[in-house]
Design a protein around this motif. Structure first.
Motif, PDB file in Angstrom:
ATOM      1  N   GLU A 338       0.856  -1.180   0.000  1.00 14.01           N
ATOM      2  CA  GLU A 338       0.000   0.000   0.000  1.00 14.01           C
ATOM      3  C   GLU A 338       0.887   1.223   0.000  1.00 14.01           C
ATOM      4  OE1 GLU A 338      -3.780   0.042   2.194  1.00 14.01           O
ATOM      5  OE2 GLU A 338      -2.974   1.781   3.274  1.00 14.01           O
ATOM      6  N   VAL A 339       0.515   2.224  -0.778  1.00 13.28           N
ATOM      7  CA  VAL A 339       1.271   3.478  -0.855  1.00 13.28           C
ATOM      8  C   VAL A 339       0.324   4.605  -0.473  1.00 13.28           C
ATOM      9  CG1 VAL A 339       2.635   5.007  -2.317  1.00 13.28           C
ATOM     10  CG2 VAL A 339       2.712   2.532  -2.697  1.00 13.28           C
ATOM     11  N   ARG A 340       0.727   5.392   0.516  1.00 14.18           N
ATOM     12  CA  ARG A 340      -0.116   6.490   0.986  1.00 14.18           C
ATOM     13  C   ARG A 340       0.537   7.824   0.637  1.00 14.18           C
ATOM     14  NH1 ARG A 340      -1.444   3.984   7.047  1.00 14.18           N
ATOM     15  NH2 ARG A 340      -2.028   1.907   6.271  1.00 14.18           N
ATOM     16  N   PHE A 341      -0.296   8.757   0.199  1.00 15.63           N
ATOM     17  CA  PHE A 341       0.177  10.064  -0.230  1.00 15.63           C
ATOM     18  C   PHE A 341      -0.412  11.126   0.695  1.00 15.63           C
ATOM     19  CE2 PHE A 341      -0.189   7.199  -3.801  1.00 15.63           C
ATOM     20  CZ  PHE A 341       1.010   7.343  -4.465  1.00 15.63           C
ATOM     21  N   GLY A 342       0.386  12.125   1.029  1.00 16.06           N
ATOM     22  CA  GLY A 342      -0.118  13.173   1.905  1.00 16.06           C
ATOM     23  C   GLY A 342       0.854  14.327   2.004  1.00 16.06           C
ATOM     24  N   TRP A 343       0.584  15.180   2.982  1.00 21.15           N
ATOM     25  CA  TRP A 343       1.418  16.358   3.241  1.00 21.15           C
ATOM     26  C   TRP A 343       1.858  16.325   4.699  1.00 21.15           C
ATOM     27  CZ3 TRP A 343       2.665  20.079  -0.464  1.00 21.15           C
ATOM     28  CH2 TRP A 343       2.007  19.954  -1.686  1.00 21.15           C
ATOM     29  N   LEU A 344       3.078  16.757   4.927  1.00 23.08           N
ATOM     30  CA  LEU A 344       3.612  16.785   6.281  1.00 23.08           C
ATOM     31  C   LEU A 344       4.450  18.049   6.448  1.00 23.08           C
ATOM     32  CD1 LEU A 344       4.025  15.326   9.006  1.00 23.08           C
ATOM     33  CD2 LEU A 344       6.035  14.219   8.004  1.00 23.08           C
ATOM     34  N   GLY A 345       3.986  18.930   7.322  1.00 26.87           N
ATOM     35  CA  GLY A 345       4.714  20.174   7.525  1.00 26.87           C
ATOM     36  C   GLY A 345       4.864  20.994   6.257  1.00 26.87           C
ATOM     37  N   GLY A 346       3.854  20.939   5.380  1.00 23.40           N
ATOM     38  CA  GLY A 346       3.898  21.690   4.133  1.00 23.40           C
ATOM     39  C   GLY A 346       4.671  21.007   3.024  1.00 23.40           C
ATOM     40  N   ARG A 347       5.127  19.776   3.239  1.00 22.11           N
ATOM     41  CA  ARG A 347       5.901  19.050   2.226  1.00 22.11           C
ATOM     42  C   ARG A 347       5.134  17.809   1.790  1.00 22.11           C
ATOM     43  NH1 ARG A 347      11.763  18.322   4.995  1.00 22.11           N
ATOM     44  NH2 ARG A 347      12.136  17.235   3.016  1.00 22.11           N
ATOM     45  N   PRO A 348       5.117  17.524   0.455  1.00 21.72           N
ATOM     46  CA  PRO A 348       4.443  16.307  -0.019  1.00 21.72           C
ATOM     47  C   PRO A 348       5.260  15.074   0.358  1.00 21.72           C
ATOM     48  CG  PRO A 348       5.560  17.392  -1.844  1.00 21.72           C
ATOM     49  CD  PRO A 348       5.713  18.301  -0.648  1.00 21.72           C
ATOM     50  N   VAL A 349       4.611  14.058   0.876  1.00 21.82           N
ATOM     51  CA  VAL A 349       5.309  12.851   1.305  1.00 21.82           C
ATOM     52  C   VAL A 349       4.561  11.610   0.822  1.00 21.82           C
ATOM     53  CG1 VAL A 349       6.359  13.899   3.340  1.00 21.82           C
ATOM     54  CG2 VAL A 349       4.109  12.813   3.532  1.00 21.82           C
ATOM     55  N   ILE A 350       5.319  10.531   0.710  1.00 25.30           N
ATOM     56  CA  ILE A 350       4.778   9.226   0.335  1.00 25.30           C
ATOM     57  C   ILE A 350       5.225   8.237   1.405  1.00 25.30           C
ATOM     58  CG2 ILE A 350       4.805   7.366  -1.377  1.00 25.30           C
ATOM     59  CD1 ILE A 350       5.521   9.530  -3.473  1.00 25.30           C
ATOM     60  N   THR A 351       4.300   7.398   1.866  1.00 25.55           N
ATOM     61  CA  THR A 351       4.638   6.381   2.859  1.00 25.55           C
ATOM     62  C   THR A 351       4.377   5.010   2.271  1.00 25.55           C
ATOM     63  OG1 THR A 351       3.856   7.924   4.562  1.00 25.55           O
ATOM     64  CG2 THR A 351       4.384   5.681   5.256  1.00 25.55           C
ATOM     65  N   LEU A 352       5.389   4.151   2.309  1.00 23.33           N
ATOM     66  CA  LEU A 352       5.280   2.794   1.786  1.00 23.33           C
ATOM     67  C   LEU A 352       4.939   1.835   2.926  1.00 23.33           C
ATOM     68  CD1 LEU A 352       8.488   2.736  -0.479  1.00 23.33           C
ATOM     69  CD2 LEU A 352       6.182   3.574  -1.030  1.00 23.33           C
ATOM     70  N   TRP A 353       3.904   1.042   2.704  1.00 21.56           N
ATOM     71  CA  TRP A 353       3.467   0.075   3.705  1.00 21.56           C
ATOM     72  C   TRP A 353       3.549  -1.326   3.132  1.00 21.56           C
ATOM     73  CZ3 TRP A 353       1.804   1.178   8.717  1.00 21.56           C
ATOM     74  CH2 TRP A 353       1.725   2.545   9.024  1.00 21.56           C
TER      75      TRP A 353
END
Length: 501
Positions: A338-353
């Motif tokens: 699963e790949v999750r997309f979002g924002w963290l502290g104003g920066r785009p991030v991707i989290t690999l699960w």
């Protein structure tokens, strides 16, 4: 008669009046306890027996951890559309509450949780999915369970998808699998997501466990407020009846000047069992019923009030997601489920699960991204604007408020974490994954009080009992047996009373 004579007469009469009042109160106390017991002791017996079942078999759920565990690895050869184009296809005014890439029946699919519901876009074609037919639902189910389909039925709700959360996702395809577990998968017709899975083992034991324990019968449970009021009034009256019984028991027990029989109780037979066991286990019974009653949020319960929800602010998201280096993402996420997309502290991030700990990537270049504690704290401060940060704790072991009970379907509390404490009106604590920056939990003073008044009293998940789970189970069995004896003796006594007329 002189005024002084009248005063003396009134003084003599007052003790008799007080005595008569006390006798009247005791009489109604006995009547109240007797009839609440006759009506509700059967409920108490069912609640204790079903509670023991729930100690080993919880109500079915399909949480994120299980979704990732059962998912197939992403087939990057079929991912032709990047997250930026998929999100733009929906034309949303704000960034969705959740955005992820999953494999659904052999097809990579972007799933979006928006304010208006859940939507899906194919990573293969870039088109939004309109609906999933029964044939496609069968393919999705077979890909997940690796077994043939036995039957497919369209449902809006049933015993296992009956809450308000599922109502927002309906309708479903209920797909019965021809596997050894007789698994039912509930597949959302709009997006093709699997939202619930229930085995024959879970169906059987939940009819003896959670369903009677929570009065969770579908015909009642689909109506949220009537169900809530049923549980509130049943447990509330039962709690008052138990308290009346405890009071009566204390009035009748003799520890020093015992009765002629030498017993501390004046009763015999089932009445004696009811009295003596009630004195030993009655306090537990009252605390257990009280905590169950509290779980129904009487008068609003212990809801956290004060600062706005940090979970919706922590990511500091923009409306869109930037173009991602898709080939680079495919190389680094070969084993991701699963790949999750979002924002963290104003920066785009991707989290690999997938298997093991999640991995954080930059949202543009898909490069491994490391964040430090200062970055996490800054993002949290921004989300909790106006609230003073009072403490930052690094937690590498379970404690009173961050712990696991051993239930694989309910526990999702990884370690280590950062705990940030704020001095806002709700006294908010944020629990954050230091590796990915993910907000894992948010609690206020109300939720922390609820932890003791419900979880501790109802499930006995005290820290010292969680260290060695067998001890907790033994204590639950012993106390439940005491409560069951009170209930069974009450049923026998009540039945005899009714038969006498």
């Amino acid at each position: 008669m002189s005024p002084s004579d009248g005063l003396v007469a009134r003084r003599r009469a007052s003790p008799f009046a007080a005595s008569a009042l006390w006798k009247g109160m005791k009489r109604w106390l006995y009547v109240f306890h007797r009839w609440t017991g006759i009506i509700l002791c059967l409920f108490f017996a069912i609640w204790f027996l079903s509670g023991l079942v729930m100690l080993y078999v919880s109500f079915p759920s399909f949480r994120a951890a299980e979704r990732v565990e059962t998912a197939a690895p992403i087939d990057w050869g079929r991912v032709h559309v990047g997250p930026d184009h998929a999100l733009a296809q929906l034309n949303l005014p704000d960034f969705p509450g959740e955005m992820r890439l999953d494999m659904v029946g052999g097809e990579p699919l972007y799933i979006f949780v928006t304010a208006d519901g859940r939507r899906a876009v194919s990573a293969l074609t870039g088109q939004e999915t309109g609906s999933v037919d029964a044939s496609r639902a069968g393919v999705i189910a077979t890909a997940m369970v690796q077994a043939p389909v036995a039957s497919i039925v369209a449902v809006d709700h049933d015993q296992w998808v009956v809450t308000r959360a599922y109502k927002a996702l309906a309708p479903f395809w209920r797909v019965r699998m021809a596997d050894g577990a007789a698994t039912d998968l509930y597949i959302r017709q709009r997006t093709g997501e699997v939202v619930q899975n229930v085995t024959a083992h879970e169906r059987f034991w939940n009819w003896l466990g959670a369903v009677p324990h929570w009065i969770y019968f579908e015909a009642l449970r689909i109506f949220q407020e009537p169900w809530r009021q049923t549980v509130l009034w049943t447990s509330g009256i039962g709690m008052l009846g138990a308290m009346a019984g405890m009071w009566i028991g204390l009035l009748r027990v003799r520890l020093k000047r015992r009765y002629k029989s030498g017993s501390v109780s004046p009763y015999r037979g089932w009445m004696k069992w009811h009295h003596v066991v009630g004195m030993v286990a009655g306090l537990f019974l009252i605390s257990w019923v009280f905590s169950g009653w509290l779980s129904m949020s009487p008068w609003g319960g212990l809801r956290d009030r004060g600062h706005r929800d940090a979970a919706s602010l922590y990511a500091d998201a923009r409306a869109q997601f930037p173009a991602t280096d898709l080939p680079g993402l495919a190389r680094r996420a070969q084993d991701a489920r699963e790949v999750r997309f979002g924002w963290l502290g104003g920066r785009p991030v991707i989290t690999l699960w997938g298997k093991g700990r999640p991995q954080l990537l930059d949202g543009v270049g898909a490069q491994p991204m490391a964040i430090d504690q200062a970055f996490v704290v800054a993002a949290a401060r921004h989300a909790m604007a106006g609230a003073k940060l009072t403490a930052v704790e690094h937690l590498d072991h379970a404690d009173r408020y961050w712990y696991a009970t051993g239930d694989p379907r309910d526990d999702n509390r990884p370690l280590p974490i950062l705990r940030l404490k704020f001095a806002d009106p709700a006294q908010t604590w944020l629990h954050i994954d230091p590796a990915t920056g993910a907000l894992l939990g948010q609690t206020g003073s109300g939720a922390r009080s609820y932890r003791w008044l419900f979880n501790a009293l109802h499930s006995l998940d005290f820290p010292w009992l969680l260290i060695w789970p067998p001890l907790r189970h033994i204590l639950v069995w012993l106390l439940s047996t005491g409560g069951l004896l009170i209930a069974i003796s009450g049923i026998v006594i009540g039945w005899r009373r009714l038969m006498k007329g």
